[in-house]
Design a protein around this motif. Structure first.
Motif, short mmCIF file in Angstrom:
data_model
loop_
_atom_site.label_atom_id
_atom_site.label_comp_id
_atom_site.label_asym_id
_atom_site.label_seq_id
_atom_site.Cartn_x
_atom_site.Cartn_y
_atom_site.Cartn_z
N ASP A 62 0.85 -1.19 0.00
CA ASP A 62 0.00 0.00 0.00
C ASP A 62 0.89 1.24 0.00
N GLN A 63 0.31 2.37 -0.38
CA GLN A 63 1.04 3.64 -0.34
C GLN A 63 0.21 4.71 0.36
N LEU A 64 0.92 5.56 1.09
CA LEU A 64 0.31 6.68 1.79
C LEU A 64 1.10 7.93 1.47
N ALA A 65 0.42 9.00 1.08
CA ALA A 65 1.12 10.25 0.77
C ALA A 65 1.63 10.90 2.05
N THR A 66 2.85 11.44 2.00
CA THR A 66 3.40 12.23 3.10
C THR A 66 3.99 13.51 2.51
N SER A 67 4.42 14.39 3.38
CA SER A 67 4.99 15.67 2.92
C SER A 67 6.35 15.48 2.24
N LYS A 68 6.94 14.30 2.36
CA LYS A 68 8.22 14.01 1.71
C LYS A 68 8.11 12.79 0.81
N GLY A 69 7.01 12.72 0.10
CA GLY A 69 6.83 11.64 -0.85
C GLY A 69 6.08 10.47 -0.26
N PRO A 70 5.80 9.46 -1.10
CA PRO A 70 4.97 8.35 -0.66
C PRO A 70 5.65 7.46 0.38
N LEU A 71 4.86 6.96 1.29
CA LEU A 71 5.27 5.92 2.23
C LEU A 71 4.71 4.61 1.70
N THR A 72 5.59 3.67 1.39
CA THR A 72 5.17 2.35 0.92
C THR A 72 5.14 1.40 2.10
N ILE A 73 4.03 0.70 2.24
CA ILE A 73 3.80 -0.21 3.36
C ILE A 73 3.72 -1.62 2.79
N GLN A 74 4.72 -2.45 3.10
CA GLN A 74 4.76 -3.81 2.58
C GLN A 74 4.61 -4.83 3.71
N PRO A 75 3.42 -5.42 3.88
CA PRO A 75 3.30 -6.51 4.85
C PRO A 75 4.21 -7.68 4.47
N ILE A 76 4.83 -8.29 5.48
CA ILE A 76 5.67 -9.46 5.23
C ILE A 76 5.01 -10.69 5.83
N THR A 77 5.08 -10.84 7.15
CA THR A 77 4.43 -11.95 7.82
C THR A 77 4.31 -11.67 9.31
N HIS A 78 3.23 -12.12 9.93
CA HIS A 78 3.04 -12.04 11.38
C HIS A 78 3.19 -10.60 11.86
N GLY A 79 4.27 -10.27 12.59
CA GLY A 79 4.46 -8.92 13.08
C GLY A 79 5.48 -8.12 12.29
N SER A 80 5.83 -8.59 11.10
CA SER A 80 6.88 -7.94 10.32
C SER A 80 6.30 -7.17 9.14
N VAL A 81 6.81 -5.96 8.96
CA VAL A 81 6.39 -5.09 7.87
C VAL A 81 7.62 -4.29 7.43
N VAL A 82 7.65 -3.92 6.16
CA VAL A 82 8.75 -3.10 5.62
C VAL A 82 8.17 -1.80 5.10
N PHE A 83 8.78 -0.69 5.52
CA PHE A 83 8.40 0.64 5.05
C PHE A 83 9.50 1.18 4.14
N ALA A 119 -4.12 6.27 24.92
CA ALA A 119 -3.87 7.71 25.01
C ALA A 119 -3.16 8.29 23.79
N LEU A 120 -2.82 7.44 22.82
CA LEU A 120 -2.13 7.95 21.62
C LEU A 120 -2.98 8.99 20.90
N LYS A 121 -2.31 9.96 20.30
CA LYS A 121 -2.99 11.02 19.56
C LYS A 121 -2.43 11.13 18.15
N ASN A 122 -3.29 11.51 17.23
CA ASN A 122 -2.87 11.86 15.86
C ASN A 122 -2.12 10.73 15.16
N ILE A 123 -2.59 9.50 15.34
CA ILE A 123 -1.99 8.37 14.65
C ILE A 123 -2.67 8.20 13.28
N ASP A 124 -1.87 8.25 12.24
CA ASP A 124 -2.40 8.11 10.88
C ASP A 124 -2.55 6.65 10.48
N VAL A 125 -1.59 5.82 10.88
CA VAL A 125 -1.61 4.40 10.54
C VAL A 125 -1.21 3.61 11.79
#
Length: 262
Positions: free
Chosen positions: A34-55, A188-194
């Protein structure tokens, strides 16, 4: 003799091709990024397995809890940062680390993980305790508590040992729960986008706990991950229904984090 030479050459060719085929199969088994727009270009979100992800973001690659064998990361850029949340083998996996190109990566870890890392990584380790922050390579990493309830020294995940993380990437805040229950610090977290939120019994929390925690801090997008427990895979469809029944504005994204098991 000629037939023997031909057979030998064919076998040699197969031996050369086999690793490439394995790599290709591992790469193609991953779900689409998946991709998410940010102020410094796209953030690519790549699920791998279980609790692992690559940004991938702003020319940097971040691996979270690399686990399950290096083949799962085939074709991805070598990491600039590796985040590890806890000491358990589905988070701290020395065999997988040894198979990855982490020679130039900064390893951001809690103290308990640093104490168990092989010696060759020590010079590149940055230890973060709960509530500490590291600014590096144009991004910010904050360590968030993760633990079981009720708080107990003999819990599977005692308070203070492991880290969840909040990454700030181009104005977007990304939360990784690690192994936790719906603790006050998460609520109590605030302003979490993902947000990436675990839900696997008996290690972390059940689906309803996870839903109630998410409804408390209201991320824009949430991925249920780390949802394999002792009784198989948790009901992530039920999680989505519970969240959206109370708040339709939260984008619950269901992805297959266990392609080999399906």
């Amino acid at each position: 003799m000629k037939s023997i030479l031909v057979l030998t050459a064919a076998l040699a060719a197969l031996a050369i091709q086999a690793p490439a085929q394995t790599t290709s199969l591992a790469a193609t088994s991953r779900v689409a990024a998946d991709q998410l727009a940010t102020s410094k270009g796209p953030l690519t979100i790549q699920p791998i397995t279980h609790g692992s992800v690559v940004f991938t973001w702003n020319g940097k690659t971040i691996y979270v809890d690399p686990y399950g064998g290096a083949a799962a990361y085939a074709g991805l850029a070598a990491p600039d940062v590796v985040l590890i949340t806890d000491i358990h083998g589905d988070h701290l996996d020395p065999k997988t680390l040894a198979g990855l190109s982490v020679g130039k990566a900064l390893l951001v870890v809690p103290k308990a993980v640093a104490e168990q890392l092989p010696a060759e990584y020590k010079t590149r380790v940055r230890i973060l305790g709960n509530s500490q922050r590291l600014d590096t390579l144009g991004l910010s990493v904050s360590a968030i508590p993760m633990y079981n309830l009720p708080v107990a020294a003999d819990a599977r995940h005692p308070k203070g040992r492991g880290n969840g993380y909040v990454l700030k990437l181009g104005g977007k805040n990304v939360y990784l729960s690690g192994d936790t229950e719906d603790i006050a610090e998460m609520r109590a977290l605030k302003n979490i986008d993902v947000a990436f939120v675990c839900m696997n019994l008996p290690y972390t929390m059940d689906v309803q706990q996870a839903a109630q925690g998410v409804l408390a801090f209201k991320p824009g997008i949430v991925y249920p991950y780390h949802y394999r427990g002792q009784n198989g895979l948790s009901d992530v469809d039920g999680f989505k229904k519970a969240v959206n029944a109370a708040n339709k504005n939260i984008d619950v994204r269901l992805r297959n984090w266990y392609p080999a098991a399906q």
